[in-house]
Motif scaffolding. Structure first.
Motif: not given
Length: 316
Positions: A139-147
């Motif tokens: 449930g935490k927000k994780v950054a990725v370059n492209i979804l």
């Protein structure tokens, strides 16, 4: 924080070009065209491309390779489909396989770019984060370059193996992940090299997950991609490019210091930072069996609707 100013120049490249005197001339024995425009990311994945250019491997094949930096491989996809770039390096396989399935791009893989290696991409959290284990990512927000791409695909597989829930992914370009983590816009970032090591040093970010761990160890993540039309029209040019990349990949594998010398030239890292970066694996040949691991994982997670035989996409 590392600043990477990069833009894609959307300019069509002429089919011709002057050949080099010490390489094959265009014609019966040489490439059909000598000039190739390659869109590339500032990642460790692309080291063989820059090695081949720096050491004259393209020149020996009669090629004039012009590299145009991009921030995301998906940015170059329209340019590839329109013939404004000929090849995309560090092409995120997931994006391009999806485009191929949808019929928006007739993908061909010229060569493998990189495979996952330990800690060449990690999930990082702030040093004082309350997130202590992989289970805490749910449930935490994780950054990725492209979804819906290679980062979330591989992390989802790792989390599934651990029997824990998935995070919520946020699309943030690699160079902006550090500021996003600092400002609390995301709880964690999934960062490949060289951004991975830079964030650990500059922000004292803490490694939570080794993105190269089981069950995705050694899985192919990126390659040198072109179109079926280009490969059919310029088979000798494609073959010359493949030979140069294969030679460079061998150098990168046998002499990692050669990669570390290249990184500061295009990835905006210092020579000291380059010394400690965790490098991916650089395969000399493209293995359809290994690519099948990726397509099967994509199908399992719903990123492909039907099975794909990677062997049909390889330029031979």
């Amino acid at each position: 924080m590392i600043a990477v100013a990069i833009t894609l120049v959307m300019t069509a490249v002429a089919c011709g070009g002057e050949s080099h005197s010490d390489g094959p001339a265009p014609g019966d024995n040489g490439p059909e065209k000598s000039t190739i425009t390659v869109a590339a990311l500032p990642l460790a994945d692309d080291a063989p491309l820059y090695l081949a250019q720096d050491r004259g491997l393209f020149e020996k094949e009669g090629l004039d390779v012009r590299i145009q930096p991009v921030q995301q491989s998906i940015q170059a996809l329209p340019a590839l489909s329109k013939g404004q770039v000929d090849v995309i390096a560090s092409a995120n396989y997931v994006t391009f396989l999806q485009a191929h399935e949808k019929g928006t791009l007739d993908v061909r893989v010229l060569a493998e770019g990189a495979r996952v290696a330990p800690h060449m991409m990690d999930v990082l959290v702030p040093k004082d984060s309350d997130i202590k284990s992989v289970a805490d990512l749910k449930g935490k927000k994780v950054a990725v370059n492209i979804l819906n791409n290679i980062q979330s695909l591989t992390l989802n597989a790792i989390l599934a193996k651990e029997g824990v829930g998935r995070p919520v992914y946020r699309q943030i370009p690699f160079p902006q992940m550090g500021p996003a983590l600092e400002k609390g816009q995301v709880d964690a970032v999934h960062a490949p090299e060289p951004f991975n090591s830079a964030l650990q040093k500059e922000l004292n970010a803490r490694v939570l997950v080794d993105g190269g761990s089981a069950p995705v160890e050694s899985i192919p993540i990126s390659g040198y991609v072109t179109t079926g039309q280009y490969a059919d029209k310029y088979p000798k040019t494609a073959a010359a490019f493949q030979r140069a990349i294969a030679t460079a990949a061998k150098i990168a594998t046998e002499d990692p210091s050669a990669v570390r010398e290249q990184l500061p030239k295009y990835a905006k890292v210092t020579p000291d930072q380059a010394k400690s970066i965790h490098l991916p694996a650089y395969p000399e040949t493209t293995d359809p069996g290994q690519l099948a691991r990726l397509t099967e994982l994509m199908e399992k997670q719903g990123l492909l609707k039907k099975p794909v035989d990677p062997a049909t996409l390889l330029v031979k």
